[in-house]
Scaffold this motif. Structure first.
Motif, PDB file in Angstrom:
ATOM      1  N   ARG A 128       0.962  -1.124  -0.108  1.00 26.37           N
ATOM      2  CA  ARG A 128      -0.037  -0.066   0.091  1.00 26.37           C
ATOM      3  C   ARG A 128       0.459   0.936  -0.220  1.00 26.37           C
ATOM      4  O   ARG A 128       2.141   1.107   1.182  1.00 26.37           O
ATOM      5  N   VAL A 129       1.068   2.775  -0.816  1.00 29.32           N
ATOM      6  CA  VAL A 129       1.606   3.049  -1.018  1.00 29.32           C
ATOM      7  C   VAL A 129       0.915   4.405  -1.093  1.00 29.32           C
ATOM      8  O   VAL A 129      -0.153   4.475  -1.754  1.00 29.32           O
ATOM      9  N   GLU A 130       0.694   5.610   0.325  1.00 35.14           N
ATOM     10  CA  GLU A 130       0.142   6.904   0.013  1.00 35.14           C
ATOM     11  C   GLU A 130       0.670   7.253  -0.973  1.00 35.14           C
ATOM     12  O   GLU A 130       1.346   7.669  -0.595  1.00 35.14           O
ATOM     13  N   ILE A 131      -0.361   8.798  -1.133  1.00 32.91           N
ATOM     14  CA  ILE A 131      -0.071   9.386  -2.592  1.00 32.91           C
ATOM     15  C   ILE A 131      -0.575  10.980  -2.157  1.00 32.91           C
ATOM     16  O   ILE A 131      -1.633  11.376  -1.493  1.00 32.91           O
ATOM     17  N   PRO A 132       0.470  11.846  -2.671  1.00 31.79           N
ATOM     18  CA  PRO A 132       0.367  13.243  -2.629  1.00 31.79           C
ATOM     19  C   PRO A 132      -0.991  13.191  -3.654  1.00 31.79           C
ATOM     20  O   PRO A 132      -1.096  12.453  -4.167  1.00 31.79           O
ATOM     21  N   GLY A 133      -1.329  14.233  -4.076  1.00 36.19           N
ATOM     22  CA  GLY A 133      -2.483  15.159  -4.612  1.00 36.19           C
ATOM     23  C   GLY A 133      -1.607  14.994  -6.222  1.00 36.19           C
ATOM     24  O   GLY A 133      -2.816  15.607  -6.992  1.00 36.19           O
ATOM     25  N   ASP A 134      -0.613  15.109  -6.362  1.00 36.60           N
ATOM     26  CA  ASP A 134      -0.294  15.080  -7.643  1.00 36.60           C
ATOM     27  C   ASP A 134       0.880  14.167  -8.676  1.00 36.60           C
ATOM     28  O   ASP A 134       2.163  14.199  -7.219  1.00 36.60           O
ATOM     29  N   THR A 135       0.544  13.226  -8.573  1.00 35.86           N
ATOM     30  CA  THR A 135       1.857  11.791  -8.862  1.00 35.86           C
ATOM     31  C   THR A 135       1.996  11.374  -9.347  1.00 35.86           C
ATOM     32  O   THR A 135       0.542  10.878 -10.890  1.00 35.86           O
ATOM     33  N   LYS A 136       2.813  10.935 -10.400  1.00 36.51           N
ATOM     34  CA  LYS A 136       3.528  10.109 -11.538  1.00 36.51           C
ATOM     35  C   LYS A 136       3.241   8.425 -10.889  1.00 36.51           C
ATOM     36  O   LYS A 136       4.257   8.565 -10.319  1.00 36.51           O
ATOM     37  N   LEU A 137       2.983   7.469 -11.802  1.00 35.76           N
ATOM     38  CA  LEU A 137       2.653   6.375 -12.275  1.00 35.76           C
ATOM     39  C   LEU A 137       4.623   6.027 -12.565  1.00 35.76           C
ATOM     40  O   LEU A 137       3.927   5.484 -13.861  1.00 35.76           O
ATOM     41  N   CYS A 138       5.164   5.200 -12.315  1.00 35.69           N
ATOM     42  CA  CYS A 138       6.338   4.799 -13.238  1.00 35.69           C
ATOM     43  C   CYS A 138       6.724   3.472 -13.110  1.00 35.69           C
ATOM     44  O   CYS A 138       6.615   3.882 -12.326  1.00 35.69           O
ATOM     45  N   ALA A 139       7.931   3.142 -14.131  1.00 35.31           N
ATOM     46  CA  ALA A 139       7.789   1.807 -13.790  1.00 35.31           C
ATOM     47  C   ALA A 139       9.363   1.862 -12.785  1.00 35.31           C
ATOM     48  O   ALA A 139      10.350   2.672 -13.212  1.00 35.31           O
TER      49      ALA A 139
END
Length: 332
Positions: A128-139
């Motif tokens: 489980r990863v908590e994220i900010p309000g603007d996040t990129k998803l990358c390999a």
């Protein structure tokens, strides 16, 4: 020496030179990424996560992860650098390309103090990863992780990519207003999907939506409440108030081992009656084999928790232990 033998020998020697040049090119590129990051940290700290993307030919001649880590560690000691978090090196193969790209990230994001707004639950159920309000998803890494790109000042989630079908810049999730979230594909090779529908433009996200990046599946989830409290509402002469935390579970019952102990005079409450534990999207209530059951009161609905298995709690929920003891769940 025959022409065939000469060609084979020449090919072997050329291959050794080619492999050595590629090996050295990778080492130089990783070192350059580390040295360049020192300027962004004020000259002493450097990136702690390095993701290497290599084309087919360069991939075959790469140093091992341990060799790269040893080289970085030695150079950091020579220059007096400190890694901004535990050192990680990840190597990814790029299909149909002869490219070499090294990307460095800040692994410990606590220094940047991100404001976390949502969470991503990966398909194994444990990550489980908590994220900010603007996040990129990358390999990226072998395990899902939130990192910070000092070059672009962006937060990124490094997505495990065992099949090689997650792109280096695959998708973006961002928040609009206070509670609305959107997702867009960033020109990935294998696409971004939400609930089996391919994302062709920015798309609204709701809690519980399934996101697919190539073959990697994850669920968009809300944050666990920062402040959640269980309080006694009725059935007890002495009030109970227990602050919950998202790193442990809370057993409820008359037994002395329970984190929330009910007085012995509450005879319809079992020794080990129920449990509240953090889980996807919040805190979950389950009955632990009590004699008289656990029942959730929600408006006009009465839910038998032992039949449901477990129920996610909502702010203001009341639940009954046995027949008379009532506890209230509150998010503050």
């Amino acid at each position: 020496m025959s022409l065939r033998d000469f060609s084979r020998r020449f090919g072997e020697e050329f291959r050794k030179i080619f492999d050595h040049d590629n090996w050295q090119a990778v080492m130089n590129a990783v070192e350059d990424a580390m040295i360049a990051s020192s300027d962004k940290y004020g000259g002493e700290r450097v990136h702690s996560i390095y993701v290497i993307h290599a084309g087919e030919r360069k991939y075959e001649a790469l140093p091992t992860v341990e060799q790269i880590k040893e080289r970085l560690t030695d150079r950091a000691e020579e220059e007096g650098y400190e890694f901004a978090g535990p050192l990680e090196v990840h190597i990814r193969r790029i299909s149909d390309s002869d490219e070499l790209d090294v990307k460095g990230y800040l692994g410990d994001v606590s220094a940047t103090k991100p404001r976390l707004e949502a969470a991503l639950l990966f398909e194994d159920g444990d990550s489980r990863v908590e994220i900010p309000g603007d996040t990129k998803l990358c390999a990226g890494s072998n395990e899902p992780a939130l990192a910070f790109d000092m070059e672009t000042t962006e937060y990124v989630v490094l997505v495990p990519n065992p099949s090689g079908d997650v792109s280096r810049r695959h998708a973006r999730i961002w928040m609009v207003g206070h509670h609305d979230f959107r997702i867009e594909d960033l020109g990935s090779t294998n696409g971004t999907w939400v609930n089996t529908e391919r994302v062709s433009a920015d798309t609204k996200l709701q809690y519980g939506d399934e996101i697919q990046l190539g073959s990697v599946r994850l669920t968009f989830d809300r944050l666990l409440p920062v402040n959640a409290v269980l309080r006694s509402a009725s059935g007890l002469t002495e009030p109970i108030e227990q602050q919950l935390s998202n790193d442990r579970s809370w057993r409820i019952g008359r037994d002395a081992s329970c984190e929330i102990q009910i007085p012995s005079y509450a005879a319809d409450v079992s020794n080990l009656h129920a449990e509240v534990a953090p889980g996807p999207g919040g805190y979950w209530l389950r009955d632990t084999g009590s004699r008289n059951g656990t029942f959730l009161k929600r408006t006009e609905e009465r839910i038998d928790v032992s039949e449901r298995g477990e129920v996610r709690l909502r702010d203001g929920d009341e639940f009954v232990l046995g027949g008379e003891v009532v506890l209230t769940y509150s998010e503050e």
